[in-house]
Scaffold this motif. Sequence first.
Motif, PDB file in Angstrom:
ATOM      1  N   GLN A   1      33.051  77.595 -61.130  1.00 42.05           N
ATOM      2  CA  GLN A   1      32.531  78.865 -61.672  1.00 42.05           C
ATOM      3  C   GLN A   1      32.332  80.014 -60.581  1.00 42.05           C
ATOM      4  OE1 GLN A   1      31.095  75.908 -61.985  1.00 42.05           O
ATOM      5  NE2 GLN A   1      31.917  75.706 -64.429  1.00 42.05           N
ATOM      6  N   ALA A   2      32.556  79.438 -59.408  1.00 39.62           N
ATOM      7  CA  ALA A   2      32.336  80.199 -58.245  1.00 39.62           C
ATOM      8  C   ALA A   2      33.648  80.789 -57.665  1.00 39.62           C
ATOM      9  CB  ALA A   2      31.483  79.763 -57.058  1.00 39.62           C
ATOM     10  N   LEU A   3      34.825  80.190 -58.192  1.00 43.92           N
ATOM     11  CA  LEU A   3      36.071  80.356 -57.480  1.00 43.92           C
ATOM     12  C   LEU A   3      36.651  81.828 -57.596  1.00 43.92           C
ATOM     13  CD1 LEU A   3      38.582  78.930 -56.259  1.00 43.92           C
ATOM     14  CD2 LEU A   3      39.211  78.312 -58.793  1.00 43.92           C
ATOM     15  N   ASP A   4      36.994  82.330 -56.725  1.00 38.72           N
ATOM     16  CA  ASP A   4      37.533  83.918 -56.748  1.00 38.72           C
ATOM     17  C   ASP A   4      39.067  83.907 -56.526  1.00 38.72           C
ATOM     18  OD1 ASP A   4      38.486  86.460 -56.653  1.00 38.72           O
ATOM     19  OD2 ASP A   4      36.609  86.835 -55.243  1.00 38.72           O
TER      20      ASP A   4
ATOM     21  N   GLN B   1      44.079  84.237 -53.360  1.00 39.92           N
ATOM     22  CA  GLN B   1      45.452  84.499 -53.110  1.00 39.92           C
ATOM     23  C   GLN B   1      45.677  85.473 -52.022  1.00 39.92           C
ATOM     24  OE1 GLN B   1      46.032  86.554 -56.987  1.00 39.92           O
ATOM     25  NE2 GLN B   1      47.061  84.774 -57.937  1.00 39.92           N
ATOM     26  N   GLN B   2      44.666  86.434 -51.595  1.00 42.34           N
ATOM     27  CA  GLN B   2      44.718  87.108 -50.457  1.00 42.34           C
ATOM     28  C   GLN B   2      44.648  86.473 -49.229  1.00 42.34           C
ATOM     29  OE1 GLN B   2      41.473  89.858 -51.096  1.00 42.34           O
ATOM     30  NE2 GLN B   2      42.835  91.130 -52.385  1.00 42.34           N
ATOM     31  N   MET B   3      44.149  85.116 -49.518  1.00 42.61           N
ATOM     32  CA  MET B   3      43.843  84.222 -48.086  1.00 42.61           C
ATOM     33  C   MET B   3      45.184  83.193 -48.212  1.00 42.61           C
ATOM     34  SD  MET B   3      39.846  83.326 -48.539  1.00 42.61           S
ATOM     35  CE  MET B   3      39.804  82.074 -47.226  1.00 42.61           C
ATOM     36  N   ASN B   4      45.907  83.430 -49.055  1.00 38.30           N
ATOM     37  CA  ASN B   4      47.320  82.692 -49.134  1.00 38.30           C
ATOM     38  C   ASN B   4      46.908  81.379 -49.214  1.00 38.30           C
ATOM     39  OD1 ASN B   4      50.003  82.782 -48.890  1.00 38.30           O
ATOM     40  ND2 ASN B   4      50.284  82.076 -46.891  1.00 38.30           N
ATOM     41  N   LEU B   5      45.917  81.161 -50.195  1.00 36.19           N
ATOM     42  CA  LEU B   5      45.645  79.488 -50.453  1.00 36.19           C
ATOM     43  C   LEU B   5      46.296  79.273 -51.891  1.00 36.19           C
ATOM     44  CD1 LEU B   5      41.992  79.536 -49.322  1.00 36.19           C
ATOM     45  CD2 LEU B   5      43.938  78.354 -48.137  1.00 36.19           C
ATOM     46  N   ILE B   6      46.449  80.364 -52.624  1.00 34.63           N
ATOM     47  CA  ILE B   6      47.097  80.159 -53.958  1.00 34.63           C
ATOM     48  C   ILE B   6      48.102  81.369 -54.085  1.00 34.63           C
ATOM     49  CG2 ILE B   6      46.533  80.450 -56.460  1.00 34.63           C
ATOM     50  CD1 ILE B   6      43.672  79.832 -55.940  1.00 34.63           C
ATOM     51  N   SER B   7      49.489  80.788 -54.736  1.00 39.08           N
ATOM     52  CA  SER B   7      50.168  81.734 -54.770  1.00 39.08           C
ATOM     53  C   SER B   7      50.125  82.313 -56.242  1.00 39.08           C
ATOM     54  CB  SER B   7      51.609  81.087 -54.876  1.00 39.08           C
ATOM     55  OG  SER B   7      51.676  80.314 -56.076  1.00 39.08           O
ATOM     56  N   ALA B   8      50.683  83.271 -56.586  1.00 43.29           N
ATOM     57  CA  ALA B   8      50.568  84.149 -57.922  1.00 43.29           C
ATOM     58  C   ALA B   8      51.266  83.353 -59.033  1.00 43.29           C
ATOM     59  CB  ALA B   8      51.114  85.573 -57.571  1.00 43.29           C
ATOM     60  N   GLU B   9      52.359  82.661 -58.400  1.00 47.56           N
ATOM     61  CA  GLU B   9      53.007  81.809 -59.566  1.00 47.56           C
ATOM     62  C   GLU B   9      52.321  80.542 -59.964  1.00 47.56           C
ATOM     63  OE1 GLU B   9      54.300  82.855 -56.649  1.00 47.56           O
ATOM     64  OE2 GLU B   9      55.123  84.620 -57.343  1.00 47.56           O
ATOM     65  N   CYS B  10      51.299  80.195 -59.406  1.00 48.18           N
ATOM     66  CA  CYS B  10      50.425  78.777 -59.510  1.00 48.18           C
ATOM     67  C   CYS B  10      49.972  78.643 -60.976  1.00 48.18           C
ATOM     68  CB  CYS B  10      49.512  78.658 -58.660  1.00 48.18           C
ATOM     69  SG  CYS B  10      48.913  76.943 -58.616  1.00 48.18           S
ATOM     70  N   LEU B  11      50.152  77.599 -61.885  1.00 49.06           N
ATOM     71  CA  LEU B  11      49.940  77.461 -62.968  1.00 49.06           C
ATOM     72  C   LEU B  11      48.800  76.691 -63.093  1.00 49.06           C
ATOM     73  CD1 LEU B  11      53.268  77.079 -64.724  1.00 49.06           C
ATOM     74  CD2 LEU B  11      51.925  79.200 -64.363  1.00 49.06           C
ATOM     75  N   PHE B  12      47.992  76.322 -62.128  1.00 46.30           N
ATOM     76  CA  PHE B  12      46.843  75.298 -62.198  1.00 46.30           C
ATOM     77  C   PHE B  12      45.614  76.046 -63.239  1.00 46.30           C
ATOM     78  CE2 PHE B  12      47.054  72.873 -58.021  1.00 46.30           C
ATOM     79  CZ  PHE B  12      48.522  72.676 -58.070  1.00 46.30           C
ATOM     80  N   SER B  13      44.806  75.245 -63.716  1.00 43.81           N
ATOM     81  CA  SER B  13      43.604  75.537 -64.527  1.00 43.81           C
ATOM     82  C   SER B  13      42.528  75.772 -63.163  1.00 43.81           C
ATOM     83  CB  SER B  13      43.365  74.420 -65.125  1.00 43.81           C
ATOM     84  OG  SER B  13      42.643  73.510 -64.639  1.00 43.81           O
ATOM     85  N   ARG B  14      41.712  76.306 -63.618  1.00 42.71           N
ATOM     86  CA  ARG B  14      40.611  76.904 -62.792  1.00 42.71           C
ATOM     87  C   ARG B  14      39.779  75.491 -62.152  1.00 42.71           C
ATOM     88  NH1 ARG B  14      38.472  81.784 -62.396  1.00 42.71           N
ATOM     89  NH2 ARG B  14      36.369  81.107 -61.439  1.00 42.71           N
ATOM     90  N   ALA B  15      39.669  74.446 -63.042  1.00 38.49           N
ATOM     91  CA  ALA B  15      39.150  73.211 -62.590  1.00 38.49           C
ATOM     92  C   ALA B  15      40.321  72.616 -61.698  1.00 38.49           C
ATOM     93  CB  ALA B  15      38.947  72.290 -63.892  1.00 38.49           C
ATOM     94  N   ALA B  16      41.501  72.749 -61.968  1.00 38.11           N
ATOM     95  CA  ALA B  16      42.532  72.141 -61.016  1.00 38.11           C
ATOM     96  C   ALA B  16      42.651  72.828 -59.589  1.00 38.11           C
ATOM     97  CB  ALA B  16      43.789  71.970 -61.490  1.00 38.11           C
ATOM     98  N   PHE B  17      42.350  74.198 -59.681  1.00 42.87           N
ATOM     99  CA  PHE B  17      42.377  74.889 -58.496  1.00 42.87           C
ATOM    100  C   PHE B  17      41.088  74.461 -57.754  1.00 42.87           C
ATOM    101  CE2 PHE B  17      44.548  78.908 -60.282  1.00 42.87           C
ATOM    102  CZ  PHE B  17      45.395  78.634 -59.551  1.00 42.87           C
TER     103      PHE B  17
END
Length: 233
Positions: free
Chosen positions: A37-40, A45-61
């Motif tokens: 719920q708190a995942l931003d 993405q700005q911290m380079n932890l997640i790429s814009a192309e990533c297809l993970f669900s929020r739960a998977a993130f």
Amino acid sequence: MFKFFISSDAATSQTERFLQLNAHVPDLVRSTGMSEQALDIQAMQQMNLISAECLFSRAAFAQALSHVSLWGNVAQHQTPAHVFESNAVLCANFEAESTRILASLPQDWDFVLWGNTPGSTVQFDVLPELALFTGAVQPPYSARGAGALSEMEVSSLAFPLLATQSVSGYAISPTGADKLIKACLPLTSTTVPAANPQDGGTPAQTLAQLMSLQYSTMKAFVCVPPLCMTDAA
């Protein structure tokens, strides 16, 4: 070694069940991990932890970043650790057997898979460069399910791990943590080969799938039979 299990503040009953089933294992430390719920995602993405192309669900993130956070802890403090999902069940002699297994490995080991989710496929070297084993871990057929493992003493062997797209519990060294952080971040949906090569591949949707791409290049091992299993209750 620290023994972390990932369980959010919202999963009170899951935490209680984990601690009940694994009461025989001392010094288990809860890691609250990343809240779905708190995942931003934009901030990540700005911290380079997640790429814009990533297809993970929020739960998977959230699950992925919870593991990555613990890897950072291991790398920073230069101390290996065990990491478990909150639905893992550990064998009765986990403390002694895991210690024995780790002592039997090369000092520069990176990763040891203690167990994964029933139904998942695992591939490892039975005889390095001569024979591979590929098979699926079948669900527990005991009426008690995986919970029966908590009262069972297991004698295991470690084999070089090549691939598996699921994890229930593992040990990770500082060098292994550093390698996985560099290889898996930013999270992205790299194509992951199917269990059957003729089926091609699919975009990764979990951290475990990204981890699987790295095992063959690391000093990674899997224990057979497993020292932990997923509790389906």
